[in-house]
Design an enzyme around this catalytic site. Structure first.
Site, PDB file in Angstrom:
ATOM      1  N   HIS A   1     -43.656  -1.778  97.912  1.00 15.27           N
ATOM      2  CA  HIS A   1     -42.858  -2.179  96.852  1.00 15.27           C
ATOM      3  C   HIS A   1     -41.905  -0.754  96.526  1.00 15.27           C
ATOM      4  CE1 HIS A   1     -44.048  -6.125  95.324  1.00 15.27           C
ATOM      5  NE2 HIS A   1     -45.296  -5.868  96.264  1.00 15.27           N
TER       6      HIS A   1
ATOM      7  N   ASP B   1     -35.762   4.343  93.538  1.00 17.74           N
ATOM      8  CA  ASP B   1     -36.544   3.250  93.249  1.00 17.74           C
ATOM      9  C   ASP B   1     -36.579   2.117  94.351  1.00 17.74           C
ATOM     10  OD1 ASP B   1     -37.768   1.423  91.220  1.00 17.74           O
ATOM     11  OD2 ASP B   1     -36.229   1.388  89.798  1.00 17.74           O
TER      12      ASP B   1
HETATM   13  C1  GDG Z   1     -42.090  -1.542  91.305  1.00 12.28           C
HETATM   14  C2  GDG Z   1     -41.123  -0.616  91.931  1.00 12.28           C
HETATM   15  C3  GDG Z   1     -39.500  -2.576  92.546  1.00 12.28           C
HETATM   16  C4  GDG Z   1     -40.008  -4.134  81.765  1.00 12.28           C
HETATM   17  N1  GDG Z   1     -40.142  -3.725  80.503  1.00 12.28           N
HETATM   18  C5  GDG Z   1     -40.636  -4.982  79.851  1.00 12.28           C
HETATM   19  C6  GDG Z   1     -40.837  -5.810  80.814  1.00 12.28           C
HETATM   20  N2  GDG Z   1     -40.572  -5.367  82.083  1.00 12.28           N
HETATM   21  C7  GDG Z   1     -40.369  -6.099  83.408  1.00 12.28           C
HETATM   22  C8  GDG Z   1     -39.029  -6.249  83.938  1.00 12.28           C
HETATM   23  C9  GDG Z   1     -39.206  -6.294  85.213  1.00 12.28           C
HETATM   24  C10 GDG Z   1     -40.413  -5.191  85.578  1.00 12.28           C
HETATM   25  O1  GDG Z   1     -41.116  -5.185  84.286  1.00 12.28           O
HETATM   26  C11 GDG Z   1     -39.993  -3.916  86.064  1.00 12.28           C
HETATM   27  O2  GDG Z   1     -39.600  -3.967  87.381  1.00 12.28           O
HETATM   28  P1  GDG Z   1     -38.832  -2.904  88.167  1.00 12.28           P
HETATM   29  O3  GDG Z   1     -38.351  -3.371  89.443  1.00 12.28           O
HETATM   30  O4  GDG Z   1     -37.604  -2.388  87.180  1.00 12.28           O
HETATM   31  O5  GDG Z   1     -39.663  -1.399  88.189  1.00 12.28           O
HETATM   32  P2  GDG Z   1     -41.223  -1.109  88.564  1.00 12.28           P
HETATM   33  O6  GDG Z   1     -42.163  -1.609  87.415  1.00 12.28           O
HETATM   34  O7  GDG Z   1     -41.207   0.365  88.806  1.00 12.28           O
HETATM   35  O8  GDG Z   1     -41.623  -2.010  89.830  1.00 12.28           O
HETATM   36  C12 GDG Z   1     -39.522  -1.222  91.980  1.00 12.28           C
HETATM   37  C13 GDG Z   1     -40.827  -3.627  91.927  1.00 12.28           C
HETATM   38  O9  GDG Z   1     -41.988  -2.725  91.663  1.00 12.28           O
HETATM   39  C14 GDG Z   1     -41.182  -4.750  92.527  1.00 12.28           C
HETATM   40  O10 GDG Z   1     -41.096  -4.643  93.944  1.00 12.28           O
HETATM   41  O11 GDG Z   1     -38.541  -3.224  91.989  1.00 12.28           O
HETATM   42  O12 GDG Z   1     -38.881  -0.455  92.650  1.00 12.28           O
HETATM   43  O13 GDG Z   1     -40.952   0.652  91.417  1.00 12.28           O
HETATM   44  O14 GDG Z   1     -39.676  -7.266  85.780  1.00 12.28           O
HETATM   45  O15 GDG Z   1     -38.694  -7.269  83.406  1.00 12.28           O
HETATM   46  N3  GDG Z   1     -41.235  -7.217  80.675  1.00 12.28           N
HETATM   47  C15 GDG Z   1     -41.329  -7.530  79.335  1.00 12.28           C
HETATM   48  N4  GDG Z   1     -41.044  -6.757  78.447  1.00 12.28           N
HETATM   49  C16 GDG Z   1     -40.835  -5.595  78.684  1.00 12.28           C
HETATM   50  O16 GDG Z   1     -40.682  -4.818  77.599  1.00 12.28           O
HETATM   51  N5  GDG Z   1     -41.696  -9.033  79.244  1.00 12.28           N
END
Ligand code: GDG
Length: 498
Positions: A174, A386
């Site tokens: 990821h 990212d």
């Molecule tokens: C890793 C990789 C890759 C965030 N704040 C809240 C909340 N979230 C949810 C978002 C989103 C998820 O968390 C964050 O996903 P990201 O992709 O932005 O980043 P990482 O957590 O670092 O994820 C990344 C991912 O894995 C998938 O492969 O894209 O590059 O680092 O879904 O919505 N959800 C809620 N409240 C929050 O305050 N409910």
């Protein structure tokens, strides 16, 4: 554990293995309870297993002495089986915080100076991968396809081979895979590459990360031959073939769009607008992590306010920071740095009736998050590096009026797909970030709509189901239909795990 319905030999059971289960175990009024966890991986895979059944193996996030099997069995709401791998405090510290998050996480995000290359971490990382292999061996059935996720479990296929498990095993990374000049700094570089080559299939988020991996293999493994054509690579390792591909992860678009359109979210959005009238709202949502580039983002916004006086009182940044890995020192320091910068910018620019930054340091519930996405006319997402960035895709799905502008770091996996219609920035370039914020603010409505319509269409076409389907087609030579849909329960009765 609920068994998958099997009709024909071709039907398979999907077994997901990741460091964390999609639930955490917490004590509430003297009772142990399961709570759905958040994060990119869970947001992506929960809807798939919910519809198809299957089994998820991982650590439930507790060190307490709880009868996990009993608890997980008694809570079938997720719609699929859950099997726990337990960790001791030392394993949690040295495998999870240590090797995974003090070495691999920073190194793979090209921040090798943040790494703590403690050899003890490597010993425990290997031991915990063996522990996961033991649990998988005890639960594997013929016809299973094992799908291992992420950097915590890079040695799992190798351990399963030692245990003589024959099921096909795919791996999806990821996070980014770094180029050789970064990866070769890892003291255990050959062992990691060897172990990854024990998977039958390895998936990356982007072609860039896949190519970085190919270059690292070429640098370290002289016996491996490389062939294949974009978007796949085939590596011949002795008598075996390992296939590689890239699959940009996505979101359940329809679910996001319909929840964003719900009455609850509409009311919340209305009340945000009422409290913060007559200004552009710009949203940022990031885990508290040094890879997300928060200080650079705040500096860029500060410069925008300084350079473009017209923005003062006319634009506010709502920055949501979700607590994460606070036990690791750099994360702790980062929080202090972010809060210092927010205080400094608000101190410098606040005027009566207007605050430049609304800072939220907590996890929001899904409706609150969607109300913010829906209300914000601009999203400012500027990680230093990212794997993908799901927030960018969620923002587009929730931008129901097509009027949102997406400002996105060029160093996210998402940028590879969205480069035409998002405004791309180099997060290290404060001048460019300031100018791009102004450009987004001034963007004519027709251009906003045209860009956002295309962005939304691309997320809708390549959603999470497309991602799973493409991965399984390539890795297991089956599409999602080979994994039988749940027929024994009414889907709408299942409590959703998000
Ligand atoms: C890793 C990789 C890759 C965030 N704040 C809240 C909340 N979230 C949810 C978002 C989103 C998820 O968390 C964050 O996903 P990201 O992709 O932005 O980043 P990482 O957590 O670092 O994820 C990344 C991912 O894995 C998938 O492969 O894209 O590059 O680092 O879904 O919505 N959800 C809620 N409240 C929050 O305050 N409910």
């Amino acid at each position: 554990m609920r068994k998958s319905r099997r009709i024909k030999g071709a039907e398979k059971r999907l077994v997901i293995i990741s460091n964390r289960l999609p639930v955490s175990i917490e004590r509430e009024e003297g009772q142990w309870r399961l709570r759905p966890s958040s994060g990119g991986l869970v947001s992506a895979l929960a809807p798939v297993l919910r519809d198809r059944g299957g089994l998820w193996i991982g650590w439930p996030g507790t060190l307490e002495d709880v009868d996990l099997d009993q608890l997980l069995k008694a809570s079938p709401q997720a719609g699929y089986g859950l099997k726990a791998v337990t960790l001791t405090p030392e394993e949690r510290d040295k495998f999870y915080y240590g090797f995974s998050n003090e070495i691999i996480w920073p190194l793979f995000h090209a921040l090798h100076t943040v790494c703590n290359f403690d050899p003890e971490y490597w010993t425990v990382y290997r031991a915990v991968n063996r522990k996961f292999a033991d649990v998988v061996s005890d639960n594997v059935q013929s016809n299973d396809f094992l799908w291992v996720h992420d950097y915590h479990l890079m040695l799992l296929a190798q351990e399963l081979k030692k245990a003589k498990i024959k099921a096909p095993v795919g791996f999806f990374l990821h996070i980014p895979f770094p180029p050789p000049d970064i990866f070769l700094k890892l003291p255990w570089r050959t062992q990691i590459i060897d172990a990854l080559l024990d998977y039958d299939f390895v998936g990356f988020q982007t072609s860039n990360f896949r190519q970085n991996f190919v270059q690292c293999v070429r640098a370290l493994e002289k016996q491996v031959t490389v062939s294949g054509k974009n978007p796949f690579t085939v590596m011949t390792v002795g008598q075996r073939e390992v296939r590689l591909g890239n699959f940009p992860i996505s979101i359940d678009f329809e679910q996001f769009a319909s929840q964003a359109a719900s009455e609850e979210v509409a009311e919340m959005a209305w009340s945000i607008r009422e409290r913060l009238p007559d200004r552009e709202l710009m949203i940022g949502v990031d885990r508290l992590d040094y890879t997300k580039g928060l200080p650079y983002k705040l500096d860029g916004f500060r410069l925008a306010l300084e350079r473009y006086e017209e923005l003062r009182t006319r634009i506010s940044l709502i920055q949501v920071v979700v607590p994460s890995r606070e036990e690791i020192p750099p994360y702790h320091d980062l929080r202090a740095e972010v809060e210092r910068l927010v205080g400094k910018i608000n101190g410098e620019f606040t005027e009566s009736g207007w605050v430049p930054i609304h800072y939220i340091f907590r996890h929001l519930d899904r409706d609150e998050l969607l109300a913010l996405y829906r209300t914000a006319g601009i999203a400012l997402l500027t990680p230093l590096e990212d794997g993908m960035n799901l927030v960018a895709k969620e923002y587009c799905a929730s931008s129901l009026d097509d009027e949102g502008v997406l400002i996105l770091s060029e160093f996210t996996g998402t940028a590879e797909q969205m480069r035409k219609n998002a405004l791309l920035v180099n997060p290290y370039d404060r001048d460019q970030m300031a100018d791009t914020i102004y450009q987004a603010y001034k963007m004519p409505m027709a251009e906003r709509r045209s860009r956002m319509r295309k962005l939304r269409r691309s997320v809708q076409e390549q959603d999470i189901f497309w991602w799973v389907d493409s991965f399984l087609k390539a890795a297991a030579s089956s599409d999602l239909d080979a994994f039988p849909p749940r027929a024994d329960e009414k889907l709408e009765e299942i409590v959703e795990y998000r």
